[in-house]
Scaffold this active site. Structure first.
Site, short mmCIF file in Angstrom:
data_model
loop_
_atom_site.label_atom_id
_atom_site.label_comp_id
_atom_site.label_asym_id
_atom_site.label_seq_id
_atom_site.Cartn_x
_atom_site.Cartn_y
_atom_site.Cartn_z
N SER A 22 0.84 -1.20 0.00
CA SER A 22 0.00 0.00 0.00
C SER A 22 0.88 1.25 0.00
O SER A 22 2.10 1.17 0.16
CB SER A 22 -0.93 0.01 1.22
OG SER A 22 -0.17 0.09 2.42
N ASP A 43 5.78 -7.39 1.78
CA ASP A 43 4.97 -6.81 2.84
C ASP A 43 4.52 -7.94 3.75
O ASP A 43 4.53 -9.12 3.35
CB ASP A 43 3.75 -6.09 2.25
CG ASP A 43 3.13 -5.07 3.20
OD1 ASP A 43 3.32 -3.87 2.98
OD2 ASP A 43 2.46 -5.49 4.17
N ASP A 66 7.74 -9.83 6.88
CA ASP A 66 7.63 -8.92 8.03
C ASP A 66 9.03 -8.48 8.37
O ASP A 66 9.83 -9.26 8.92
CB ASP A 66 6.98 -9.64 9.21
CG ASP A 66 6.87 -8.76 10.46
OD1 ASP A 66 7.34 -7.60 10.43
OD2 ASP A 66 6.33 -9.24 11.48
N ASN A 93 11.19 0.82 2.67
CA ASN A 93 10.03 1.70 2.80
C ASN A 93 9.11 1.35 3.96
O ASN A 93 8.36 2.20 4.43
CB ASN A 93 9.24 1.67 1.48
CG ASN A 93 7.88 2.31 1.61
OD1 ASN A 93 7.73 3.53 1.57
ND2 ASN A 93 6.84 1.48 1.79
N TYR A 160 8.38 7.42 16.67
CA TYR A 160 8.49 7.60 15.22
C TYR A 160 9.63 8.55 14.88
O TYR A 160 10.44 8.29 13.98
CB TYR A 160 7.16 8.13 14.69
CG TYR A 160 6.99 8.07 13.19
CD1 TYR A 160 6.55 6.91 12.57
CD2 TYR A 160 7.25 9.19 12.40
CE1 TYR A 160 6.37 6.86 11.19
CE2 TYR A 160 7.07 9.15 11.03
CZ TYR A 160 6.63 7.98 10.43
OH TYR A 160 6.47 7.93 9.06
#
Length: 256
Positions: A22, A43, A66, A93, A160
């Protein structure tokens, strides 16, 4: 340098994109495949990878991965290299939303651990796993996707921010270490982009933020980030390494 060395085509190159089911990863995988690269679409969401591969056509190949699992990286990257016939391009990413207040106790600790595992530790593990094949490439390229949160900070977002700041530093360190091998390592820092991670923000709040913070007064699209990544992985992008490039509509440039 020969015209081959300065090629602006990725046709025939072998690429891995993480978090590709996505958002920006999907857009990057689709673009690379459209440009002729053989792309491993990876992904945790295998069904999502398969959907992207179906959309992209025969140049895309789905793999469940993962990146928070070191064993999965160690086993999957060689499988990808065998399937594609090598690795020329690695796009790190994969990411997770990691908001947590400092006083959230165990929730904060869990958020911190997951953020660093997926968005920092995984990057170096992917690089190290792919390195034997990248060293064999005549135009090896690594792009790490960080964030403008790695250049500044939003309240309540320290896990983050720490992870993405680490990606900026890791990129520079890898660029220095791998320069002797002719491997370039660069970092893209997206700002406000329309992805699943920002879907929960109401449209009116997005508009207010974009008007207040960005020079272009809008959110970006995943495809706009993908095109910068494509530019960095071209064989012709041979003398840019260790760069940290905001793709943020002018967010970092604007004071008021």
């Amino acid at each position: 340098m020969s015209s081959v060395g300065l090629s602006r085509s990725v046709a025939g190159r072998k690429a891995i994109v993480t978090g590709a089911a996505s958002g920006m990863g999907r857009a990057t995988a689709l673009l690379l495949a459209e440009e002729g690269a053989q792309v491993a679409v990876t992904d945790r969401d295998l069904a999502g990878c398969e959907a992207v591969a179906t959309e992209a056509g025969p140049n895309a190949h789905p793999f469940a991965l993962d990146v928070g699992n070191a064993v999965a990286i160690a086993s999957t990257v060689p499988q990808i290299a065998e399937a594609l016939g090598g690795i020329d391009i690695l796009v790190n990413n994969a990411g997770v939303s990691s908001f947590a207040p400092l006083d959230a106790g165990e929730e904060y600790d869990a958020t911190w651990d997951r953020a660093l595992a997926v968005m920092l530790t995984a990057h170096q593990r992917m690089v190290r796993a792919a390195l034997p094949w990248l060293r064999q490439s005549d135009a090896a390229r690594i792009v790490n996707v960080a964030s403008t949160e790695g250049l500044g900070a939003t309240p309540g977002d320290t896990p983050y921010v720490a992870a993405k700041s680490g990606v900026v530093g890791l990129t520079r360190g890898l660029a220095v270490d791998l320069g002797k091998d002719g491997i370039t390592v660069n970092c893209v820092c997206p700002g406000p982009i329309r992805t699943a991670m920002t879907d929960a923000i109401p449209a009116e709040h997005k508009a207010i933020f974009a008007n207040r913070r960005t020079a272009l007064r809008r959110y970006g699209e995943p495809e706009e980030v993908a095109h910068i990544t494509l530019s960095l992985v071209l064989p012709a992008a041979s003398f840019i390494t260790g760069a940290v490039i905001p793709v943020d509509g002018g967010l970092m440039a604007r004071n008021a």
